[in-house]
Design an enzyme around this catalytic site. Structure first.
Site: not given
Ligand code: 6PG
Length: 480
Positions: A16, A130, A186, A189-190, A193
């Site tokens: 934030g 993100s 999002k 996306h994760n 990731e």
């Molecule tokens: C992003 C990341 C962010 C965060 C995740 C990590 O896009 O900036 O994905 O959202 O780092 O929450 O997730 P975990 O703790 O589940 O690995």
């Protein structure tokens, strides 16, 4: 209290705070609010020279500081804390005002909140952000959902603070779709990731255990890969992490970290929702399971003595050739992960009527976010060439690249199996690819079994209708 802030941020933990600073650095006056008031003042003391901030001590002061329509960004923990903040602020707002939730909320919560606030005339925007702390400050990838009209006034501000794609300078933000679409995208996306990180982890383990390289040598390999088609933020930071040496012990940093991966939940949600939507996201699922397996310390300790194969020693030349093959396997598996992730977004869009533009999603992931990569430019190009692409694997370029990689991809999985290195991500990706391209699947046998034990019926390849074989009788076939 002046009423001149164009945007307000409540919840001044690191994300934030950095988002608020990003707005201020881009010329917006930012109202600040935090439950613990000292944090608000700290921000102004430490970063007040970066732009115009208005520190509010109460919810009422905060709302009064905002020009209308009010744009109020909440950056608090997903779940209960988000509901609590909405309950606190909603009664103070007027029709046309906006609440923007920049946390990692579950899209179903976002849908619920959007519906409830719509009844009060308040626009609720679930906004995926993100890029971590650095992204929030210097330019994240932003995935806002919510009512279309909210984007007319919010969009230009988000475009200003967002990352810009390296190849064409386009802002990494778009109106993803109504209600929960932004948080859904999002979430996926994760999930991607997680899959990317798992595949990179498997590549590392293979280079270490099969090829026999040290973390420092593997860091160099990743650096080289990062100059090619795998060029991405995650590959770049992998090299950094692997090259890092622990100051206390002099050992590679990666060897002093407990090998139990944690998760906050977005990867798990991606898989849970995919199950509901009937979308096979096996690569993402294997990544989530791999993290959970790693965390079962007792189970792992009890299993360590189980038999495994004898390792095969590779010569230097063989190790170098193997590393090239791993690059091919990683790239091919990555194409599959993204194929699965985009399939899930399409399925979510169909289910909820969001009309998500997959090309636009790939475009806004090109900069700022954790999965940013040169590869996203190629996905963008695939959707530009054909907006209704049934799957990324149907794109000619990707299909050709996989065709070229597949022999190496298979060899790597054979080597991993031979040497007993677990590669669930690589294997799941290849299994998905082989299953999709198969002429016939054993699903026909599954249907036969279901009909045998449960009279569940089956369809035939040569006639319309539902059929059942009288398995317990004369085995004649009846039409249902
Ligand atoms: C992003 C990341 C962010 C965060 C995740 C990590 O896009 O900036 O994905 O959202 O780092 O929450 O997730 P975990 O703790 O589940 O690995």
């Amino acid at each position: 209290m002046s009423t001149s802030a164009q945007i307000g941020v409540t919840g001044l933990a690191v994300m934030g705070r950095n988002l608020a600073r990003n707005f201020a650095r881009n010329g917006y006056t930012v109202a600040l609010h935090n439950r613990t008031v000292s944090k608000t003042h700290e921000l102004v003391e430490n970063f007040g020279d970066e732009g115009d901030f208005i520190a509010a001590e109460t919810a009422k002061e905060f709302v009064e500081a905002l020009e209308r329509p009010r744009r109020l960004v909440i950056m608090v923990k997903a779940g209960g804390p988000t509901d609590a903040v909405i309950e606190e602020f909603a009664p103070l707002l007027e029709p046309g005002d906006m609440i923007i939730d920049g946390g990692n909320a579950h899209f179903a919560d976002t849908r619920r909140r959007e519906k409830a606030l719509r009844e009060q005339g308040i626009h609720f925007v679930g906004m995926g952000v993100s890029g971590g702390e650095e992204g929030a400050l210097h330019g994240p990838s932003i995935m806002p959902g919510g009512p279309r009209e909210s984007y007319d006034s919010l969009g230009p501000m988000l475009e200003k603070i967002s990352a810009k794609a390296a190849s064409d300078g386009a802002p990494c933000v778009t109106h993803v779709g109504p209600d929960g679409a932004g948080h859904f995208v999002k979430m996926v996306h994760n999930g991607i990731e997680y899959a990317d990180m798992q595949l990179i982890g498997e590549a590392y383990q293979l280079l270490r255990d099969v090829a026999g390289y040290s973390p420092a040598q593997i860091a160099d390999i990743f650096r080289t890969w990062n100059t090619g088609r795998l060029d991405s933020y995650l590959i770049e930071i992998t090299a950094e992490v692997l090259a890092h040496v622990d100051a206390a012990t002099g050992k590679p940093f990666v060897d002093v970290v407990v090998d139990q991966a944690e998760q906050k939940g977005t990867g798990r949600w991606t898989v849970q929702i995919a199950l509901d939507l009937g979308v096979p996201v096996s690569g993402i699922a294997e990544a989530v399971f791999a993290r959970s397996l790693s965390g079962h310390a007792d189970l792992r300790a009890a299993s360590r003595g189980l038999a495994g194969p004898k390792p095969t020693a590779l010569s230097d030349a063989e190790a170098a050739a193997f590393a090239d093959r791993v690059e091919q396997a990683l790239y091919a598996s990555k194409i599959v992960s993204y194929t699965q992730g985009f399939h899930e977004i399409q399925a979510g869009s169909d289910e909820y009527g969001w009309d998500i533009d997959l090309g636009a999603v790939s475009s806004i992931w090109r900069g700022g976010c954790i999965i940013r990569a040169a590869f996203l430019d190629r996905i963008r190009a695939a959707y530009d060439a054909r907006a209704d692409l049934p799957s990324l694997l149907s794109d000619e370029t990707f299909a050709r690249e996989i065709a070229e990689a597949q022999d190496d991809w298979r060899e790597v999985i054979i080597a991993a199996t031979r040497d007993g290195v677990a590669v669930p991500g690589f294997s799941a990706a290849l299994a998905y690819y082989d299953a999709l391209r198969a002429e016939r699947l054993p699903a026909a046998l599954t249907q036969g079994q279901r009909d045998f034990f449960g009279a569940h019926t089956y369809r035939r390849v040569d006639r319309e209708g539902a059929f059942h074989t009288l398995w317990g009788g004369d085995r004649s076939e009846v039409t249902e």
